[in-house]
Design an enzyme around this catalytic site. Structure first.
Site, PDB file in Angstrom:
ATOM      1  N   ASP A 108      13.493  13.637   4.952  1.00 60.57           N
ATOM      2  CA  ASP A 108      12.041  13.911   4.384  1.00 60.57           C
ATOM      3  C   ASP A 108      12.793  13.566   2.653  1.00 60.57           C
ATOM      4  OD1 ASP A 108      10.514  16.697   4.864  1.00 60.57           O
ATOM      5  OD2 ASP A 108      10.390  15.562   3.027  1.00 60.57           O
ATOM      6  N   ASP A 115      19.909  24.048  12.950  1.00 58.80           N
ATOM      7  CA  ASP A 115      20.956  23.847  12.269  1.00 58.80           C
ATOM      8  C   ASP A 115      21.389  21.802  13.280  1.00 58.80           C
ATOM      9  OD1 ASP A 115      23.559  25.679  13.790  1.00 58.80           O
ATOM     10  OD2 ASP A 115      23.339  23.924  14.366  1.00 58.80           O
ATOM     11  N   HIS A 126       5.424  22.068   9.639  1.00 59.90           N
ATOM     12  CA  HIS A 126       5.263  22.782   8.801  1.00 59.90           C
ATOM     13  C   HIS A 126       4.452  24.089   7.733  1.00 59.90           C
ATOM     14  CE1 HIS A 126       6.740  20.229   5.496  1.00 59.90           C
ATOM     15  NE2 HIS A 126       7.084  20.840   5.226  1.00 59.90           N
ATOM     16  N   ASP A 127       3.698  22.837   7.179  1.00 58.45           N
ATOM     17  CA  ASP A 127       2.810  23.801   5.905  1.00 58.45           C
ATOM     18  C   ASP A 127       1.634  24.222   6.552  1.00 58.45           C
ATOM     19  OD1 ASP A 127       3.332  21.728   4.476  1.00 58.45           O
ATOM     20  OD2 ASP A 127       4.492  23.291   4.305  1.00 58.45           O
ATOM     21  N   ASP A 152       6.847  13.807   0.091  1.00 60.34           N
ATOM     22  CA  ASP A 152       7.510  14.383   0.264  1.00 60.34           C
ATOM     23  C   ASP A 152       6.520  14.281  -1.469  1.00 60.34           C
ATOM     24  OD1 ASP A 152       6.855  17.526   0.037  1.00 60.34           O
ATOM     25  OD2 ASP A 152       7.744  17.910  -1.877  1.00 60.34           O
ATOM     26  N   GLU A 165       3.187  11.476   1.531  1.00 59.24           N
ATOM     27  CA  GLU A 165       2.395  12.633   1.497  1.00 59.24           C
ATOM     28  C   GLU A 165       1.738  13.161   1.170  1.00 59.24           C
ATOM     29  OE1 GLU A 165       3.711  16.627   0.953  1.00 59.24           O
ATOM     30  OE2 GLU A 165       2.634  18.115   2.577  1.00 59.24           O
ATOM     31  N   ASP A 197      23.985  31.592  13.726  1.00 59.53           N
ATOM     32  CA  ASP A 197      24.135  32.530  12.267  1.00 59.53           C
ATOM     33  C   ASP A 197      22.394  32.524  12.515  1.00 59.53           C
ATOM     34  OD1 ASP A 197      24.060  29.957  10.017  1.00 59.53           O
ATOM     35  OD2 ASP A 197      23.309  29.498  11.815  1.00 59.53           O
ATOM     36  N   ASP A 209      19.459  26.949  16.929  1.00 63.42           N
ATOM     37  CA  ASP A 209      20.832  27.218  16.218  1.00 63.42           C
ATOM     38  C   ASP A 209      21.957  26.581  17.257  1.00 63.42           C
ATOM     39  OD1 ASP A 209      22.191  30.566  15.054  1.00 63.42           O
ATOM     40  OD2 ASP A 209      22.554  28.509  14.741  1.00 63.42           O
TER      41      ASP A 209
END
Ligand code: TEU
Length: 574
Positions: A99, A30, A340-341, A208, A267, A26, A22
């Site tokens: 992605d 990013d 990330h899954d 995806d 994917e 925040d 980051d």
């Protein structure tokens, strides 16, 4: 191997931007944060960065619900920040793939808004899957959904629209309506958007759930599994009737003008080896490689991912070997343990105790990177980051987990048992911020992170590992370097040894670039927390030890060598 595609010797690094770095305090990662951390990736030696979605989104599913395909969400920065990141990546000799989430959009995308508000018969109605209530039912009441399909995120796969009295299909959340790929205007709009990103300079796409975009237009009811509440629609949307036609069309329309430069990876939940061979056969010009889910489904019980069961090593070895065999001559594998899954690899497949964590993380990496295929390193796995502690349901952020908990407890499940399953398999485990150093919030942010940093960042962080040659980070760096220097890693064939051994993972790679010019690699790994006797094939005693996570290990002797817990080694014989 000069005529081989560049991505066969490449390693891809997946960035989940929200949790990577980051720059503006925040609490959310990013694009500028990524740009500042590129030297970490250059030192690691990766070739390609895959960016999880950074497009404008309501963030119902953390950006996998896109409301504008040609922009950057202010949370992550601006298009200028993106162009700056892309230029910095290219300046360092790396590539960047985006992605692509086109099985569905956000329900806030203008395409969906006009499809919904245009009502039945409206010009954009057939951009999505709209259907009336099941005949003989009262629209909007339970059981009136057009078919019995369940969503991946619990509940029905249909959402009722009172204004029109019709329902729209969403395989994922109700805020992720499925696009109707039967409609050629939808497909052309997707291809135009893809070309827009390629013209901006991106180097390809991770696509995806791309094998779900073709549905059987009859949308038939699925079988309701024992104890299930919803029908299994997967036979009607996994690798559906027109999927190869669509991907071949996408290739012609988008990729063909860029021969030899792009990387495309699909994917594909539920894809089989046989189908993957069709998708990745270069002669068919569809995609370069696919993500299979077979090996990350072996520890799912009858109730699915949140009904976890112990994983037996022989099953994992056999699954990986079957994919090596199936795509050995035609097609190509992608190789991953996490993303990330998925829960963190070292917690799921290794032993994340302080005693064994480093050794098991490097053993798992050695086995994966020495298989035939393109390896994907998920952010933090190069550090051996672990699953995080979740005290209560209020510590979770992922809608898949929150909806599962709400649905199951509403139907009488024991909240403590549901929570235990979420702790083991929940996707938030992999979404805690990357641990850069031992300072507050692990150097991820100067603000309050959107998801708490794992407390173990004081021990597990990039700064500490860059300084330790025996770290998970440097072992990954050596593995990636080996792929770049030893052709047998990318191009050798694969033979599994000791298939039934419950603790040892052993296999051979053999590369013969010219008659009589043979290089062989022998990989031996003890994937257990106890010492293990490892039978060794004849003729390998005294051969070169190319790479090990345990310097000072016993010399390789015939007929066996004892490997210490989680010891992994690669021998080479020419
Ligand atoms: O994931 C597809 C997918 O199948 C996963 O949702 C998986 O089934 C689930 O996490 C259980 O393991 C892709 C994205 O990677 C995921 O983040 C999105 O939530 C999903 O598609 C919808 O876009």
């Amino acid at each position: 191997n000069a005529d081989e595609p560049w991505w066969k010797t490449a390693v891809v690094y997946q960035i989940y931007p929200r949790s990577f770095a980051d720059s503006d305090g925040d609490g959310v990662g990013d694009l500028r944060g990524i740009t500042r951390r590129l030297d970490h990736l250059v030192e690691l030696g990766v070739d390609v960065l895959w960016l999880s979605p950074v497009y404008p989104s309501p963030h119902d599913d953390n950006g996998y619900d896109i409301s504008d395909y040609r922009g950057i969400d202010p949370l992550f920065g601006t298009l200028e920040d993106f162009d700056e990141l892309l230029a910095a990546v290219h300046a360092r000799g790396m590539r960047l793939i985006m992605d692509l989430v086109v099985n569905h959009t956000s329900d806030e995308h203008p395409w969906f808004v006009s499809s919904r508000d245009g009502g039945p018969g409206g010009p954009a109605r057939d951009w999505y899957w709209w259907r009336p209530a099941r005949p003989g039912t009262v629209p909007g009441t339970p059981g009136a959904e057009p078919n019995n399909w369940g969503s991946f995120f619990s509940g029905p796969a249909w959402e009722y629209d009172p204004a029109s009295g019709e329902y729209y299909l969403h395989l994922f959340s109700r805020k992720q309506p499925d696009l109707n790929w039967e409609n050629p205007r939808v497909r052309q709009a997707v291809y135009a958007m893809m070309r827009w990103w390629l013209e901006r300079g991106v180097d390809g796409f991770r696509m995806d759930v791309i094998n779900l975009v073709s549905k059987d237009p009859a949308l038939p009811d699925g079988e309701v599994p024992g104890g299930g509440r919803w029908g299994d629609g997967s036979p009607y949307y996994v690798c559906g009737p027109r999927i190869h036609e669509y991907l071949a069309e996408m290739h012609r329309e988008v990729f063909a003008p860029h021969p030899g430069t792009l990387l495309t990876v699909g994917e594909m939940p539920g894809v089989t080896v046989e189908q993957a061979r069709l998708f990745t056969d270069p002669a068919r010009a569809e995609v370069d490689m696919v993500f299979t889910f077979e090996h990350v489904g072996l520890d799912h019980g009858p109730g699915g991912k949140f009904d976890p069961r112990p994983l037996r090593l022989p099953e994992l070895k056999a699954t990986m070997a079957r994919w090596q065999e199936g795509l050995g001559e035609v097609g190509w594998n992608s190789l991953y343990w996490g993303n990330h899954d998925q829960p963190r690899a070292v917690s799921r497949f290794g032993d994340d105790s302080p005693r064994h964590r480093t050794r098991s993380a490097t053993a798992l990496a050695t086995v994966l990177h020495l298989h035939r295929g393109t390896p994907y390193v998920y952010q933090g796995d190069e550090l051996g980051m672990t699953n995080a502690p979740f005290a209560s349901i209020h510590d979770f952020r992922d809608l898949e987990s929150l909806r599962h908990h709400a649905e199951e407890t509403a139907h009488g499940a024991d909240p403590a048992e549901v929570l235990d399953a979420l702790r083991v398999m929940g996707r938030d485990n992999a979404r805690t911020p990357v641990q850069w150093d031992a300072t507050a919030h692990a150097g991820f942010t100067t603000g309050t992170p959107w998801l708490p940093v794992n407390p173990d960042h004081t021990e597990i962080n990039a700064a500490a590992q860059r300084a330790d040659p025996a770290s998970v980070f440097h072992h990954h760096r050596r593995l990636i370097g080996l792929r770049h220097t030893e052709p047998a890693v990318a191009f050798g064939d694969f033979t599994l040894l000791l298939p039934d051994d419950e603790r040892i993972w052993a296999f051979l790679r053999r590369h013969e670039p010219a008659p009589g010019e043979v290089t062989e690699l022998l990989v031996l790994a003890n994937l257990s927390s106890e010492p293990a006797r490892c039978p060794a094939p004849d003729g390998w005693a005294g051969t070169e030890l190319l790479l090990t996570n345990h310097p000072g290990g016993a010399p390789l002797t015939f007929p066996a060598v004892t490997l210490t817990p989680w010891e992994a080694r690669v021998h080479r014989r020419v």
